[in-house]
Design an enzyme around this catalytic site. Structure first.
Site, short mmCIF file in Angstrom:
data_model
loop_
_atom_site.label_atom_id
_atom_site.label_comp_id
_atom_site.label_asym_id
_atom_site.label_seq_id
_atom_site.Cartn_x
_atom_site.Cartn_y
_atom_site.Cartn_z
N LYS A 188 0.84 -1.21 0.00
CA LYS A 188 0.00 0.00 0.00
C LYS A 188 0.87 1.25 0.00
O LYS A 188 1.88 1.32 0.69
CB LYS A 188 -0.91 0.01 1.23
N THR A 225 -9.54 2.54 1.96
CA THR A 225 -8.35 1.68 1.87
C THR A 225 -8.68 0.33 1.23
O THR A 225 -7.90 -0.20 0.43
CB THR A 225 -7.75 1.46 3.26
#
Length: 303
Positions: A188, A225
């Site tokens: 990420k 997310t």
């Protein structure tokens, strides 16, 4: 949460007198004798985070001033834990400020769940119990799979665990052992100015042809997310996807976004109270009260 824990320990909650002045200030008073007692304060530091912290600090101070021998603070969701280092020049490290305040007000032992970093307990000078909701999630999922059969998304031979970032290594390893399924970790990236999240593309062969996924994260706030993760998994052939996230720090739009996503189910723990307005059909809440009760018993049995 406090009521659930007290019930499991076979004790009653002690009343706390709270008065709110017109300007918003609070006055806290302990109405029972706590002289030479071991006391426990249960308070999650979710929204409104600053108000919840101040109330916690006042209760701890009142307990200490009135002779409590030991104060255990159970903060299931540890607010400010994501601000654990300087991301950009000129910033405060808010987590370290909160730890200093917790210790200086007189907390003797700190209890929390699924912290954002395994290194956070090392920042304290008092004992810390770092608990996890993962065994409760695993028990729920495995129990449902035995009750339901094919309609449930979980199938050990078809399921892959997914961690959205490398910070979830400790949790994903434990969850993998509990469920008996493999895992992969994604890379990420977050823009520190805008907060936008993106992911590096991964090799779909890592999924080994599995068609069901469980995304594991420590919390859900806006839901932004996990949405790119869902899109990537669908692109690589996943047909059913669920999420397990300990803390439901939901923003206003998160319930709508999650309910209308391709997710089959969203499992969260009761470390944060989810209002009725933020509950939705796909959401399932599991309780960690028994884990707290067991830990409190272990902490206090030697005193």
């Amino acid at each position: 949460m406090a009521e659930k824990v007290a019930e499991k320990l076979g004790i009653e909650l002690s009343p706390v007198e709270t008065h709110v002045f017109p300007d918003g200030e609070k006055r806290i008073r302990i109405t029972e004798s706590v002289v030479d007692e071991i006391t426990v304060v249960i308070q999650s530091a979710n929204t409104p985070v600053d108000q919840n912290y101040m109330e916690l600090f006042f209760i701890v101070d009142a307990l200490k001033r009135n002779g409590a021998r030991k104060v255990i603070a159970v903060v299931p969701y540890f607010g400010y834990q994501r601000q654990d280092h300087v991301f950009r020049d000129g910033e405060a490290v808010s987590l370290e400020v909160m730890i200093k305040m917790i210790e200086s007000v007189g907390v003797d032992h700190f209890v929390s769940f699924d912290l954002h970093s395994v290194k956070i307990p090392e920042l304290f000078t008092i004992p810390v119990s770092h608990l996890s909701a993962l065994p409760v999630f695993a028990e729920k999922i495995l129990g449902q799979s035995q009750e339901t059969d094919s309609e449930l998304f979980f199938d050990r031979s078809e399921t892959m665990l997914i961690s959205p970032d490398k910070g979830g290594l400790r949790g994903i390893r434990l969850f993998s052992e509990l469920l008996g399924v493999p895992y992969i970790m994604l890379n990420k990236q977050r823009d520190m100015l805008t907060g936008a999240v993106s992911y590096e593309e991964f090799n779909g062969n890592l999924l080994n042809g599995r068609t069901r996924a469980i995304i594991l994260d420590d919390m859900i706030s806006s839901g932004s997310t996990i949405m790119p993760v869902i899109d990537m998994l669908l692109k690589h052939g996943m047909t059913e996807i669920a999420v397990c996230a300990t803390h439901a720090a939901f923003s206003e739009n998160a319930p709508y976004l999650l309910q209308n996503s391709p997710l089959s189910a969203i499992y969260i723990a009761d470390t944060v109270k989810v209002s009725k307005a933020k509950r939705f059909e796909k959401l399932e809440i599991v309780s960690v009260a028994a884990e707290i009760a067991r830990e409190l018993y272990e902490i206090t049995k030697s005193d």
